[in-house]
Design a protein around this motif. Structure first.
Motif, PDB file in Angstrom:
ATOM      1  N   ALA A 204     128.720 -91.216 -14.981  1.00 36.94           N
ATOM      2  CA  ALA A 204     129.384 -92.194 -15.851  1.00 36.94           C
ATOM      3  C   ALA A 204     128.412 -93.300 -16.259  1.00 36.94           C
ATOM      4  N   ARG A 205     127.607 -93.784 -15.285  1.00 34.62           N
ATOM      5  CA  ARG A 205     126.628 -94.830 -15.601  1.00 34.62           C
ATOM      6  C   ARG A 205     125.599 -94.323 -16.609  1.00 34.62           C
ATOM      7  N   ASN A 206     125.203 -93.066 -16.459  1.00 29.94           N
ATOM      8  CA  ASN A 206     124.246 -92.479 -17.406  1.00 29.94           C
ATOM      9  C   ASN A 206     124.840 -92.399 -18.814  1.00 29.94           C
ATOM     10  N   LEU A 207     126.150 -92.111 -18.880  1.00 29.53           N
ATOM     11  CA  LEU A 207     126.825 -92.048 -20.178  1.00 29.53           C
ATOM     12  C   LEU A 207     126.754 -93.406 -20.877  1.00 29.53           C
ATOM     13  N   TYR A 208     127.037 -94.466 -20.123  1.00 29.10           N
ATOM     14  CA  TYR A 208     126.959 -95.817 -20.685  1.00 29.10           C
ATOM     15  C   TYR A 208     125.541 -96.102 -21.180  1.00 29.10           C
ATOM     16  N   ALA A 209     124.552 -95.816 -20.332  1.00 29.13           N
ATOM     17  CA  ALA A 209     123.155 -96.107 -20.667  1.00 29.13           C
ATOM     18  C   ALA A 209     122.704 -95.327 -21.901  1.00 29.13           C
ATOM     19  N   VAL A 210     123.048 -94.045 -21.953  1.00 25.83           N
ATOM     20  CA  VAL A 210     122.651 -93.200 -23.092  1.00 25.83           C
ATOM     21  C   VAL A 210     123.324 -93.694 -24.369  1.00 25.83           C
ATOM     22  N   LEU A 211     124.605 -94.016 -24.285  1.00 23.91           N
ATOM     23  CA  LEU A 211     125.333 -94.480 -25.464  1.00 23.91           C
ATOM     24  C   LEU A 211     124.727 -95.777 -25.999  1.00 23.91           C
ATOM     25  N   ILE A 212     124.438 -96.719 -25.112  1.00 25.41           N
ATOM     26  CA  ILE A 212     123.855 -97.996 -25.537  1.00 25.41           C
ATOM     27  C   ILE A 212     122.484 -97.768 -26.173  1.00 25.41           C
ATOM     28  N   ALA A 213     121.680 -96.865 -25.582  1.00 25.82           N
ATOM     29  CA  ALA A 213     120.349 -96.565 -26.123  1.00 25.82           C
ATOM     30  C   ALA A 213     120.445 -95.884 -27.496  1.00 25.82           C
ATOM     31  N   VAL A 214     121.353 -94.928 -27.633  1.00 26.61           N
ATOM     32  CA  VAL A 214     121.523 -94.212 -28.908  1.00 26.61           C
ATOM     33  C   VAL A 214     122.001 -95.182 -29.996  1.00 26.61           C
ATOM     34  N   MET A 215     122.959 -96.050 -29.642  1.00 28.55           N
ATOM     35  CA  MET A 215     123.435 -97.042 -30.615  1.00 28.55           C
ATOM     36  C   MET A 215     122.297 -97.943 -31.065  1.00 28.55           C
ATOM     37  N   ALA A 216     121.457 -98.350 -30.110  1.00 30.19           N
ATOM     38  CA  ALA A 216     120.335 -99.224 -30.442  1.00 30.19           C
ATOM     39  C   ALA A 216     119.342 -98.531 -31.379  1.00 30.19           C
ATOM     40  N   LEU A 217     119.098 -97.247 -31.156  1.00 32.48           N
ATOM     41  CA  LEU A 217     118.185 -96.493 -32.018  1.00 32.48           C
ATOM     42  C   LEU A 217     118.738 -96.400 -33.447  1.00 32.48           C
ATOM     43  N   PHE A 218     120.022 -96.084 -33.556  1.00 30.88           N
ATOM     44  CA  PHE A 218     120.650 -96.035 -34.878  1.00 30.88           C
ATOM     45  C   PHE A 218     120.633 -97.419 -35.528  1.00 30.88           C
ATOM     46  N   GLY A 219     120.892 -98.447 -34.728  1.00 31.07           N
ATOM     47  CA  GLY A 219     120.870 -99.819 -35.248  1.00 31.07           C
ATOM     48  C   GLY A 219     119.506-100.202 -35.770  1.00 31.07           C
ATOM     49  N   ALA A 220     118.457 -99.847 -35.016  1.00 37.25           N
ATOM     50  CA  ALA A 220     117.092-100.136 -35.459  1.00 37.25           C
ATOM     51  C   ALA A 220     116.782 -99.397 -36.762  1.00 37.25           C
ATOM     52  N   GLY A 221     117.284 -98.158 -36.870  1.00 34.22           N
ATOM     53  CA  GLY A 221     117.096 -97.399 -38.108  1.00 34.22           C
ATOM     54  C   GLY A 221     117.767 -98.064 -39.291  1.00 34.22           C
ATOM     55  N   LEU A 222     118.968 -98.596 -39.073  1.00 37.09           N
ATOM     56  CA  LEU A 222     119.678 -99.290 -40.146  1.00 37.09           C
ATOM     57  C   LEU A 222     118.974-100.587 -40.539  1.00 37.09           C
ATOM     58  N   VAL A 223     118.426-101.281 -39.552  1.00 31.45           N
ATOM     59  CA  VAL A 223     117.666-102.495 -39.852  1.00 31.45           C
ATOM     60  C   VAL A 223     116.485-102.160 -40.753  1.00 31.45           C
ATOM     61  N   TYR A 224     115.780-101.087 -40.409  1.00 30.80           N
ATOM     62  CA  TYR A 224     114.637-100.645 -41.230  1.00 30.80           C
ATOM     63  C   TYR A 224     115.109-100.318 -42.645  1.00 30.80           C
ATOM     64  N   TYR A 225     116.236 -99.606 -42.740  1.00 27.26           N
ATOM     65  CA  TYR A 225     116.769 -99.223 -44.053  1.00 27.26           C
ATOM     66  C   TYR A 225     117.137-100.467 -44.865  1.00 27.26           C
ATOM     67  N   GLU A 226     117.841-101.406 -44.218  1.00 26.25           N
ATOM     68  CA  GLU A 226     118.311-102.590 -44.924  1.00 26.25           C
ATOM     69  C   GLU A 226     117.173-103.485 -45.392  1.00 26.25           C
ATOM     70  N   ILE A 227     116.124-103.581 -44.575  1.00 24.34           N
ATOM     71  CA  ILE A 227     114.978-104.406 -44.956  1.00 24.34           C
ATOM     72  C   ILE A 227     114.245-103.802 -46.145  1.00 24.34           C
ATOM     73  N   ASN A 228     114.168-102.475 -46.177  1.00 18.93           N
ATOM     74  CA  ASN A 228     113.409-101.794 -47.226  1.00 18.93           C
ATOM     75  C   ASN A 228     114.219-101.424 -48.459  1.00 18.93           C
ATOM     76  N   TYR A 229     115.530-101.190 -48.274  1.00 17.75           N
ATOM     77  CA  TYR A 229     116.328-100.691 -49.399  1.00 17.75           C
ATOM     78  C   TYR A 229     117.568-101.524 -49.707  1.00 17.75           C
ATOM     79  N   GLY A 230     117.872-102.515 -48.878  1.00 16.85           N
ATOM     80  CA  GLY A 230     119.033-103.352 -49.131  1.00 16.85           C
ATOM     81  C   GLY A 230     120.241-102.928 -48.313  1.00 16.85           C
TER      82      GLY A 230
END
Length: 333
Positions: A204-230
């Protein structure tokens, strides 16, 4: 992890108010710089405030369950009172110095202008967090009925995003209301972090950790997209999904950093200083833009203006905090 976040909640709140302060009062740095990236995403501080508020509410509901209408109204009265001992005197001060009419004062105190015109007319976070306080007990009841809180959080967030992408282009939702709607996932993220306990199984703890990490990766990708493309036009808002995705990771990382600081004599004082500021976040939020409005035109160097503004805000916030504590403690005597 829950214990670390709880222990260092005030220090994390201090970082959040620094982010909000930086976003509102500092000119946007050169495009492409680290300062530019931080400035564009400093609104994360608002999401973190909501997440941490819900994190605290979860434990409050555990200790003092809401079992009927009477306990619900008692809970809501206490929460709104905590806000209004700061919000009301600040709003009155705005009226006196900015020459508002009594009618304007009353409408803003009752949040009428914010809800009928635009939440941005006056301290938009106040109606936002009060709305979340109203619905938080029902969200908590839902969370308690499911076994997999991370899965519930993801499912509800995805459903919300699909709804917003579908409805927003039609113009049915007022643009400013998106600042509230896009933060609904923060409520469940706060509850999710509150259940991220060491007593959980390793799986269960691993599920939380993986989910938080995956969300952060997607979030970082969106930040990159928004900075470059709006930003995504479908949302009609400048701060959307990436904040929800990044906020949990930010809170977890800060909790780990402050926990490490506690173990070192050389850095322990940083935690104490930040913990003090973390108790003043509502006061600082209510005051900072208004004080800067009067400090910024002064004909002195920009750095001195910022120092003067910070000092005034800190002293005024300390005063408001003490007054608020007096009124909050008085009924208990």
């Amino acid at each position: 992890m829950r214990e670390k976040i709880s222990k260092h909640r005030s220090e994390i709140m201090a970082i959040c108010i620094f982010l909000v302060y930086f976003n509102h009062l500092f000119y946007e740095p050169a495009e492409g710089s680290i300062g530019f990236i931080i400035h564009r995403n400093a609104i994360l501080g608002v999401d973190a405030f909501i997440v941490l508020s819900m994190f605290g509410l979860y434990h409050s509901f555990e200790k003092n369950p809401i079992t009927n209408l009477r306990t619900y109204w008692q809970y809501l009265f206490r929460r709104i009172l905590r806000i209004y001992v700061v919000y009301a005197p600040v709003t009155v001060m705005y009226m006196l110095i900015d020459n508002w009419s009594i009618k304007e004062l009353v409408r803003k105190l009752l949040l009428i202008d914010q809800l009928t015109q635009s939440i941005y007319v006056h301290l938009w976070y106040i109606p936002c967090i009060i709305i979340f306080y109203i619905f938080a007990p029902f969200c908590y009841m839902l969370v308690k009925k499911v076994k997999n809180v991370p899965l519930l959080t993801v499912a509800l967030s995805v459903a919300l995003y699909i709804f917003l992408f579908t409805v927003n282009p039609t113009g049915l939702i007022r643009r400013d209301i998106n600042a509230i709607l896009t933060r609904i996932p923060d409520v469940f993220l706060g509850f999710m972090l509150a259940t991220y306990d060491d007593s959980l199984s390793k799986k269960a703890r691993n599920l939380y950790a993986v989910l938080i990490a995956v969300m952060a990766l997607f979030g970082a990708g969106l930040v990159y997209y928004e900075i470059n493309y709006g930003f995504f036009d479908a949302f009609h808002a400048d701060n959307v999904i990436h904040s929800n995705l990044l906020v949990s990771a930010m809170i977890v990382v800060l909790a780990l950093i402050f926990d490490a600081f506690d173990k070192l004599k050389a850095t322990a004082f940083i935690n104490k200083a930040l913990a003090l500021i973390g108790t003043l976040t509502l006061e600082i939020y209510c005051l900072h833009e208004w004080v800067w409005k009067y400090i910024s035109p002064m004909e002195i160097k920009l750095g001195k203006r910022h120092i003067a503004c910070a000092l005034i805000i800190f002293v005024a916030s300390m005063g408001l905090n003490r007054i608020g504590r007096f009124f909050l403690q008085k009924p208990a005597k």
